[in-house]
Each structure stands twice: as C-alpha cells, then as structure tokens.
Design a protein around this motif. Sequence first.
Motif, mmCIF file in Angstrom:
data_model
loop_
_atom_site.group_PDB
_atom_site.id
_atom_site.type_symbol
_atom_site.label_atom_id
_atom_site.label_comp_id
_atom_site.label_asym_id
_atom_site.label_seq_id
_atom_site.Cartn_x
_atom_site.Cartn_y
_atom_site.Cartn_z
ATOM 1 N N ARG A 199 46.581 20.651 -9.561
ATOM 2 C CA ARG A 199 46.467 19.302 -10.130
ATOM 3 C C ARG A 199 46.696 18.236 -9.062
ATOM 4 N NH1 ARG A 199 50.232 19.220 -15.238
ATOM 5 N NH2 ARG A 199 49.759 16.992 -15.089
ATOM 6 N N VAL A 200 47.652 18.484 -8.171
ATOM 7 C CA VAL A 200 47.919 17.543 -7.075
ATOM 8 C C VAL A 200 46.681 17.437 -6.193
ATOM 9 C CG1 VAL A 200 49.245 17.251 -4.935
ATOM 10 C CG2 VAL A 200 50.426 17.794 -7.065
ATOM 11 N N GLN A 201 46.060 18.561 -5.889
ATOM 12 C CA GLN A 201 44.867 18.566 -5.033
ATOM 13 C C GLN A 201 43.718 17.798 -5.679
ATOM 14 O OE1 GLN A 201 44.663 19.847 -1.849
ATOM 15 N NE2 GLN A 201 42.754 18.710 -1.879
ATOM 16 N N MET A 234 36.290 2.670 -8.315
ATOM 17 C CA MET A 234 37.532 2.847 -9.025
ATOM 18 C C MET A 234 38.389 1.584 -8.843
ATOM 19 S SD MET A 234 40.473 5.785 -8.431
ATOM 20 C CE MET A 234 39.253 7.026 -8.263
ATOM 21 N N SER A 235 38.945 1.103 -9.941
ATOM 22 C CA SER A 235 39.726 -0.129 -9.876
ATOM 23 C C SER A 235 41.086 0.130 -9.214
ATOM 24 C CB SER A 235 39.938 -0.698 -11.277
ATOM 25 O OG SER A 235 40.863 0.099 -11.991
ATOM 26 N N GLU A 236 41.715 -0.963 -8.805
ATOM 27 C CA GLU A 236 43.025 -0.839 -8.158
ATOM 28 C C GLU A 236 44.065 -0.310 -9.124
ATOM 29 O OE1 GLU A 236 44.524 -3.328 -5.398
ATOM 30 O OE2 GLU A 236 42.616 -3.908 -4.527
ATOM 31 N N GLN A 237 43.948 -0.666 -10.401
ATOM 32 C CA GLN A 237 44.891 -0.185 -11.404
ATOM 33 C C GLN A 237 44.755 1.336 -11.573
ATOM 34 O OE1 GLN A 237 44.595 -1.965 -15.265
ATOM 35 N NE2 GLN A 237 46.289 -0.772 -16.089
ATOM 36 N N GLU A 238 43.521 1.818 -11.606
ATOM 37 C CA GLU A 238 43.297 3.261 -11.716
ATOM 38 C C GLU A 238 43.868 3.996 -10.503
ATOM 39 O OE1 GLU A 238 39.192 3.726 -14.284
ATOM 40 O OE2 GLU A 238 39.040 3.143 -12.174
ATOM 41 N N ILE A 252 46.819 6.813 -10.493
ATOM 42 C CA ILE A 252 46.615 8.124 -9.877
ATOM 43 C C ILE A 252 47.693 8.384 -8.824
ATOM 44 C CG2 ILE A 252 45.079 9.473 -8.390
ATOM 45 C CD1 ILE A 252 42.725 8.189 -9.913
ATOM 46 N N ARG A 253 48.024 7.361 -8.025
ATOM 47 C CA ARG A 253 49.071 7.529 -7.008
ATOM 48 C C ARG A 253 50.420 7.839 -7.654
ATOM 49 N NH1 ARG A 253 46.538 2.948 -4.429
ATOM 50 N NH2 ARG A 253 45.336 3.689 -2.659
ATOM 51 N N LEU A 299 41.553 10.318 -4.919
ATOM 52 C CA LEU A 299 42.011 9.177 -4.126
ATOM 53 C C LEU A 299 41.269 9.063 -2.809
ATOM 54 C CD1 LEU A 299 45.867 9.291 -4.662
ATOM 55 C CD2 LEU A 299 44.277 7.538 -5.480
ATOM 56 N N ILE A 300 40.964 10.217 -2.205
ATOM 57 C CA ILE A 300 40.319 10.221 -0.887
ATOM 58 C C ILE A 300 38.884 10.715 -1.086
ATOM 59 C CG2 ILE A 300 40.385 11.119 1.461
ATOM 60 C CD1 ILE A 300 43.408 11.646 0.948
#
Length: 67
Positions: free
Chosen positions: A53-55, A1-5, A9-10, A61-62
């Motif tokens: 959705r948050v989960q 996953m790219s840094e922009q993606e 997401i963050r 991300l993790i």
Amino acid sequence: MSEQEQAEIRLEFARLKQEHADFDAAINAMIAMGCDPLQIQRMKKKKLMLKDRVQKLEDRLIPDIIA
C-alpha cells in the motif's frame, strides 16, 4: 492531481510508513520472545500488505517519467 489530494496522500503515506515500522518492531519482539511461528507469519503478511500500500501511494505521488 490537486494539492489537497497530494496532501491527503502524503498524510496516508506517512501513517502507513509508521504502521509498517511498528509492525517491524512488533515482529522482532515476538521473535525475541519466542512466540508462535504462525502468529509471526501472519504479522509478516500484514506488514507486506502495508508495504504494498505504501508503494502504491508513493507511485501516485511520484509520476513515472519516461525518458
């Protein structure tokens, strides 16, 4: 996953977390004011959908590391 993606997401993650907290505050206010129980149930359902959705975003991300 790219840094922009990851950044996108963050950003979405933070927005949804804030929206979830806002729903929580609204629900508590509605309960304190004695609002319609059906309306409170609907708000709780929307809050739960936000939590899901948050989960999902957090899971993206993790990465799941199998030890």
